[in-house]
Design a protein around this motif. Structure first.
Motif, mmCIF file in Angstrom:
data_model
loop_
_atom_site.group_PDB
_atom_site.id
_atom_site.type_symbol
_atom_site.label_atom_id
_atom_site.label_comp_id
_atom_site.label_asym_id
_atom_site.label_seq_id
_atom_site.Cartn_x
_atom_site.Cartn_y
_atom_site.Cartn_z
ATOM 1 N N ARG A 23 0.827 -1.209 0.000
ATOM 2 C CA ARG A 23 0.000 0.000 0.000
ATOM 3 C C ARG A 23 0.859 1.254 0.000
ATOM 4 O O ARG A 23 0.550 2.229 -0.693
ATOM 5 C CB ARG A 23 -0.931 0.003 1.213
ATOM 6 C CG ARG A 23 -2.195 -0.796 0.997
ATOM 7 C CD ARG A 23 -3.219 -0.530 2.068
ATOM 8 N NE ARG A 23 -2.763 -0.905 3.394
ATOM 9 C CZ ARG A 23 -2.881 -2.116 3.927
ATOM 10 N NH1 ARG A 23 -3.449 -3.084 3.236
ATOM 11 N NH2 ARG A 23 -2.449 -2.368 5.133
ATOM 12 N N SER A 81 2.038 1.798 -3.476
ATOM 13 C CA SER A 81 0.947 2.275 -4.318
ATOM 14 C C SER A 81 0.664 3.764 -4.086
ATOM 15 O O SER A 81 0.492 4.536 -5.043
ATOM 16 C CB SER A 81 -0.311 1.446 -4.051
ATOM 17 O OG SER A 81 -1.385 1.916 -4.803
ATOM 18 N N VAL A 82 0.635 4.168 -2.833
ATOM 19 C CA VAL A 82 0.406 5.583 -2.504
ATOM 20 C C VAL A 82 1.550 6.442 -3.026
ATOM 21 O O VAL A 82 1.328 7.524 -3.580
ATOM 22 C CB VAL A 82 0.221 5.753 -0.980
ATOM 23 C CG1 VAL A 82 0.252 7.215 -0.584
ATOM 24 C CG2 VAL A 82 -1.077 5.106 -0.528
ATOM 25 N N ARG A 112 3.460 5.821 -5.566
ATOM 26 C CA ARG A 112 3.332 5.880 -7.031
ATOM 27 C C ARG A 112 2.289 6.935 -7.426
ATOM 28 O O ARG A 112 2.507 7.743 -8.328
ATOM 29 C CB ARG A 112 2.952 4.509 -7.591
ATOM 30 C CG ARG A 112 2.866 4.470 -9.101
ATOM 31 C CD ARG A 112 2.605 3.077 -9.646
ATOM 32 N NE ARG A 112 3.828 2.277 -9.546
ATOM 33 C CZ ARG A 112 3.953 1.162 -8.830
ATOM 34 N NH1 ARG A 112 2.932 0.700 -8.154
ATOM 35 N NH2 ARG A 112 5.091 0.509 -8.810
ATOM 36 N N ASP A 113 1.158 6.949 -6.724
ATOM 37 C CA ASP A 113 0.093 7.918 -7.012
ATOM 38 C C ASP A 113 0.536 9.354 -6.740
ATOM 39 O O ASP A 113 0.086 10.283 -7.406
ATOM 40 C CB ASP A 113 -1.156 7.604 -6.187
ATOM 41 C CG ASP A 113 -1.802 6.290 -6.587
ATOM 42 O OD1 ASP A 113 -1.509 5.793 -7.698
ATOM 43 O OD2 ASP A 113 -2.587 5.756 -5.777
ATOM 44 N N ASN A 114 1.415 9.545 -5.754
ATOM 45 C CA ASN A 114 1.875 10.886 -5.360
ATOM 46 C C ASN A 114 3.199 11.275 -6.021
ATOM 47 O O ASN A 114 3.815 12.260 -5.604
ATOM 48 C CB ASN A 114 2.022 10.966 -3.840
ATOM 49 C CG ASN A 114 0.690 10.864 -3.144
ATOM 50 O OD1 ASN A 114 -0.338 11.252 -3.681
ATOM 51 N ND2 ASN A 114 0.699 10.328 -1.934
ATOM 52 N N ASN A 115 3.633 10.507 -6.999
ATOM 53 C CA ASN A 115 4.908 10.771 -7.690
ATOM 54 C C ASN A 115 6.093 10.825 -6.725
ATOM 55 O O ASN A 115 6.992 11.645 -6.879
ATOM 56 C CB ASN A 115 4.831 12.053 -8.523
ATOM 57 C CG ASN A 115 3.867 11.928 -9.662
ATOM 58 O OD1 ASN A 115 3.765 10.873 -10.283
ATOM 59 N ND2 ASN A 115 3.145 12.990 -9.934
ATOM 60 N N LYS A 116 6.096 9.949 -5.734
ATOM 61 C CA LYS A 116 7.183 9.870 -4.763
ATOM 62 C C LYS A 116 7.913 8.531 -4.849
ATOM 63 O O LYS A 116 8.710 8.200 -3.981
ATOM 64 C CB LYS A 116 6.631 10.038 -3.335
ATOM 65 C CG LYS A 116 6.052 11.396 -3.039
ATOM 66 C CD LYS A 116 7.137 12.329 -2.614
ATOM 67 C CE LYS A 116 6.562 13.627 -2.093
ATOM 68 N NZ LYS A 116 7.576 14.416 -1.446
#
Length: 86
Positions: free
Chosen positions: A32, A35-36, A38-42
């Motif tokens: 998780r 995944s987070v 990846r979504d936040n470009n980090k």
């Protein structure tokens, strides 16, 4: 403050001073976190398409994926610390 760089595989390095933890990617909570990130470009993928074996979490909330075992990366951090102590 010395800049200490740790090799995380394939010529990629991470600042040892910024590492909070090095963990295995197998558990659901770590998946998780990836995944987070990846979504936040980090998310920084340093695996070069190989299987992710270590997840490095930094103090800047960046997540680095490595194809090197967590134990190996941890040993590299310890070796650099010992060299500084001498």
């Amino acid at each position: 403050m010395n800049l200490r760089l740790i090799n995380v595989g394939f010529g990629n390095v991470v600042s040892a001073n910024r590492i909070i933890t090095i963990v295995s990617p197998e558990s659901a909570p770590i998946k998780r976190i990836i995944s987070v990130a990846r979504d936040n470009n980090k998310l920084i993928d340093a695996t070069y398409g190989r299987r992710t074996r270590a997840v490095i979490i930094t103090d800047s909330d960046h997540i680095v994926l490595s194809a090197v075992q967590p134990e190996t990366v941890g040993q590299r951090v310890l070796i650099h610390e010992e060299e500084l102590d001498e």
